[in-house]
Enzyme design. Structure first.
Site, PDB file in Angstrom:
ATOM      1  N   HIS A 276       0.832  -1.203   0.000  1.00 37.96           N
ATOM      2  CA  HIS A 276       0.000   0.000   0.000  1.00 37.96           C
ATOM      3  C   HIS A 276       0.863   1.248   0.000  1.00 37.96           C
ATOM      4  O   HIS A 276       2.092   1.189   0.142  1.00 37.96           O
ATOM      5  CB  HIS A 276      -0.954   0.011   1.203  1.00 37.96           C
TER       6      HIS A 276
ATOM      7  N   CYS B 135       2.862  -5.112   6.957  1.00 34.36           N
ATOM      8  CA  CYS B 135       2.596  -4.783   5.561  1.00 34.36           C
ATOM      9  C   CYS B 135       3.788  -4.038   4.963  1.00 34.36           C
ATOM     10  O   CYS B 135       4.694  -3.611   5.664  1.00 34.36           O
ATOM     11  CB  CYS B 135       1.331  -3.938   5.447  1.00 34.36           C
TER      12      CYS B 135
END
Length: 487
Positions: A344, A363
């Site tokens: 992301h 992440c």
């Protein structure tokens, strides 16, 4: 994993780079500090067959290990653990002696009133700085490496030494800030034996995993803290990334990107909710997240109106709305794993200026998520203009890719740039994975920090462009998964 610098690299660039490397890597990315798409070269005749990209990287890494191993032995000053040193440190400093206490008001005694005494002026002396020894070691090491003339040895960190530090950092692919922090210190102190061990381990990992890496794939190199998109066997873009911190490691997954979400929401994952956001709710009455909605038992509530000390974490859900404040940035790249790991963007790009970027909750944050989105969404027939239009609406939209893009998370302690220069990446985790099919490594290949909870940091190239390398520059990536995910 490709980590790239476009600066001239002097004696550190291999003079005898094999021709097959030049042919394949010339069309690849040129610098990780300015991510862009690479150009496409049209050949007038079919090209001769070339080895697979990962196999070429492994061969170049092995070649560099041999070069270091066969190099003449040289003196190497060790700097060692200690304080960061920068311009202005070391040398001679002024110290103020403690003031002498004297009566500043008239004193009444048996023989009368004594007048007030004027306090003496402070006594300033010049003493040798406690950092002078450390600065002297840095200067000596840079002389040994050829970045500082021998007659400029000094214990005072001034312009000549700062320029030498920057030159060394550029050669090593580090952030050229002129400061000797922990990452730069490790690079200065790395012994040839350590470098060879790390390079050979990286080459072995590359060889062991090359068969599992498709010709079109996204590579996430954890020690390199970088993301590279390879299309039809050629690196199209590469960029810096933020990966999981040692306490919340990014796992080594084999996954795929199935869709891209524009203007994503962010649902706080369970670990972050329990360890970070619930304590905020209890202490401050809010989760500490801008533009977020807090749900209790499925219904939105005003956080300040709830006694969170009596609420179990399983009853809470926090969702951040799309926008510039969103922790995922403007793009999420959705994977299929059940660990809540994805790529992301970010609302805080400051971490990308650091050499050590193991700071997420698992992440992978991409330095240029827009570039990655534009690249992947081309296959979905979504133009850059269409992406911009969707961004401007502020509404969430998920675009499914016609063909899922394989993603491989790897742990390689070295990378190769477009000039054939090899970068070494120290371990970011205490217990790095073992090479498949080999005995476990019993000793770390890099010098660890003294603290068992803070493993050795990892450098990654971050350098300005130079004319000596192809004008094509590299691009960024981001990693994410649907629903609650680890940042």
């Amino acid at each position: 994993m490709l980590s790239v610098s476009r600066l001239p690299l002097g004696r550190y660039t291999a003079l005898g780079l094999a021709g097959f490397l030049i042919g394949t890597l010339a069309a690849g990315p040129a610098t990780a500090s300015s991510p862009t798409r690479t150009g496409t070269t049209q050949a007038s005749a079919p090209a001769a067959p070339t080895p697979a990209l990962v196999a070429m990287w492994a061969a170049r890494v092995e070649q560099r290990a041999t070069e270091i191993q066969n190099a003449p032995k040289a003196t190497a000053t060790r700097i060692g653990f200690g304080a960061v040193v920068k311009k202005g440190d070391g040398g001679v400093i002024e110290a103020v002696l403690p003031a002498i206490e004297v009566p500043t008001e008239p004193a009444v005694t048996e023989i009368g009133t004594l007048p007030a005494i004027e306090p003496p002026p402070p006594v300033v002396i010049r003493v040798r700085s406690p950092l002078a020894d450390r600065v002297g070691k840095v200067a000596r090491r840079l002389i040994e490496l050829g970045h500082l003339p021998a007659d400029q040895w000094t214990e005072s960190f001034e312009d000549p030494l700062e320029n030498a530090v920057r030159a060394f950092q550029i050669v090593e692919g580090l952030q050229p800030d002129g400061k000797v922090g922990e990452v730069t210190r490790q690079a200065l102190d790395r012994t040839p034996a350590q470098a060879v061990a790390m390079l050979r381990r990286a080459a072995a990992m590359m060889k062991a995993q090359q068969a599992s890496i498709p010709e079109t794939a996204v590579l996430v190199n954890l020690p390199g803290q970088s993301v590279t998109y390879i299309e039809r066997g050629r690196p199209v873009l590469t960029m810096r990334a933020v990966v999981g911190r040692p306490s919340r490691k990014t796992p080594l997954l084999q996954d795929k990107i199935t869709s891209v979400t524009i203007n994503p929401t962010w649902t706080v994952p369970p670990t972050v909710l329990n360890e970070d956001k619930l304590p905020n709710l209890r202490k401050k009455g809010n989760p500490g997240i801008k533009n977020a909605v807090v749900y209790l038992d499925g219904a939105p509530v005003t956080p300040e109106s709830v006694n969170w000390w009596s609420v179990d974490v399983g009853r809470i859900r926090i969702v951040q709305k799309p926008g510039d404040d969103n922790a995922l940035g403007r793009f999420r790249f959705n994977l299929t794993n059940g660990d809540g790991i994805f790529l992301h963007g970010t609302n805080d790009p400051r971490l990308f200026s650091r050499d050590l970027r193991a700071a997420s909750s698992g992440c992978v944050r991409l330095e240029d998520a827009r570039l990655m989105a534009d690249t992947l969404l081309d296959a979905a027939k979504m133009s850059d203009a269409a992406v911009t239009k969707q961004l401007d609406t502020g509404e969430t939209k998920t675009v499914r890719l016609p063909n899922a893009i394989p993603v491989r998370f790897v742990y390689w302690n070295a990378s190769v740039d477009t000039a054939g220069t090899v970068r070494v990446h120290p371990d970011i985790y205490e217990n790095p994975p073992d090479v498949p099919g080999t005995a476990p490594v019993t000793q770390p290949v890099s010098t660890p920090r003294p603290s068992a909870t803070k493993p050795a940091p990892l450098p990654i190239p971050m350098a300005p462009p130079a004319a000596s390398v192809s004008s094509a520059t590299v691009r960024n990536l981001a990693v994410q998964t649907p629903a609650a995910t680890r940042m």
